[in-house]
Design a protein around this motif. Structure first.
Motif: not given
Length: 355
Positions: A239-248, A312-320
């Motif tokens: 999740i931190a990775g998703v937010f870091a990529r969004r910030l970049k 990684g290259d994910t930019l989104f996440f959603m609860a299962v």
């Protein structure tokens, strides 16, 4: 002959008398020793599980014994306590504090505890993800703490802690803190603040070289968002990775916990469309970048994830949506929409089953 016989007889009587006296003294000594050891190592009667003994400043052994007697404990004779205390070196070394009493406790065990200061440790836990309002409410409910902060505003509280001008949110490390009777809520907060500063310093020192965050304070803000987004430990770096990529990339974070925090007491369990459209400093659907302050108290794992996000290259996440608390991670908005539809299908199925 008659006088000599009388002298021998008198001498025999004298020896017999001495022997009887010695036997009596020995018997008396044995009785006294047996009574003494029986007193020292026999459980005190009248103690119930959960009872405690409070030793105040200036209390001497007679005062402590009297306090035990007043509470219903059969303490026996004061002289026995004094003799045992001298033997154990506890007579003038009783330490102030609260002591746990147990039904099997003996005078010897109690005096050793008083001599060595084995005071009762109580616990206060700051829960990961609490915000400042929840932390202060939990402190106020704790009856074992002295309360020194109840009348203080957050601004006044931070000044009292020696950090005037610092926003309090996120500044107190979630963990269990031991304290003794007489400690205050201010003592807990002071220790928790120091612990968070230390943990944040350690995380920042170990940060990835290509980290998008510019300061330790930004790391604390991101860690608080990560903390609120998942309770699953191994997901935090993702999740931190998703937010870091969004910030970049200059994308908005679009994370619900920041919106909820910005709503404050107005939040009633759900976010409406009007809430997502409201332009507040904490609405990451409307404003780019990180919010101005943390939104909760992050734990050590969230701090580490924020400064060492997963690649990684994910930019989104959603609860299962299966009750596990886990998330589905997506690279594109199309994949994210598919995950959303799957979530809604499972949600409707659960609703129908519950009816």
């Amino acid at each position: 002959m008659t006088r000599s016989h009388g002298r021998r007889r008198a001498g025999g009587m004298s020896k017999l008398f001495v022997l009887i006296v010695l036997i009596a003294l020995a018997a008396g000594a044995y009785w006294a020793y047996d009574r003494y050891t029986g007193f020292a190592d026999a459980p005190l009667t009248g103690i119930e599980q959960g009872d405690t003994l409070m030793v105040e400043p200036g209390d001497a052994l007679p005062t402590v014994i009297a306090r035990l007697r007043e509470s219903g404990v059969d303490v026996g004779h004061r002289l026995e306590w004094q003799a045992l205390a001298r033997q154990l070196g506890a007579a003038n070394k009783i330490q102030v504090g609260e002591y746990a009493l147990t039904p099997d406790m003996t005078p010897r065990a109690l005096l050793v505890a008083l001599r060595d200061g084995k005071v009762l440790n109580r616990r206060f836990t700051i829960v990961e993800g609490w915000n400042m309002r929840e932390l202060r409410a939990a402190l106020a409910r704790n009856k074992d703490l002295q309360h020194e902060t109840g009348a203080l505003s957050d601004v006044e509280l931070m000044a009292k802690l020696g950090h005037a001008g610092q926003h309090p949110e996120g500044r107190f490390l979630p963990e269990t803190y031991l304290f003794v009777r007489g400690d205050s809520d201010l003592d807990i907060l002071r220790r928790a603040h120091a612990a968070m500063a230390k943990a944040l310093d350690a995380a920042w020192e170990d940060r990835a070289q290509d980290n998008v965050l510019a300061t330790k304070d930004e790391a604390l803000v991101l860690a608080s968002i990560v903390e609120k987004e998942t309770g699953v430990a191994d997901e935090r770096p993702q999740i931190a990775g998703v937010f870091a990529r969004r910030l970049k990339l200059g994308m908005r974070l679009e994370t619900d916990p920041t919106v909820i925090y910005g709503m404050g007491s107005a939040y009633a369990g759900n976010i409406r469309r009007s809430d997502l459209l409201a332009d507040t400093p904490y609405n990451t659907y409307k404003r780019a970048g990180l919010p101005p302050t943390p939104i909760a108290m992050p734990g050590v794992d969230a701090l580490r994830a924020a400064v060492n996000p997963a690649g990684g290259d994910t930019l989104f996440f959603m609860a299962v949506g299966d009750g596990s608390g886990r998330h589905v991670f997506s690279r594109t908005y199309t994949e994210h929409q598919a995950a959303w539809r799957a979530y809604m299908t499972r949600y409707r199925a659960r609703q129908q089953k519950a009816q």
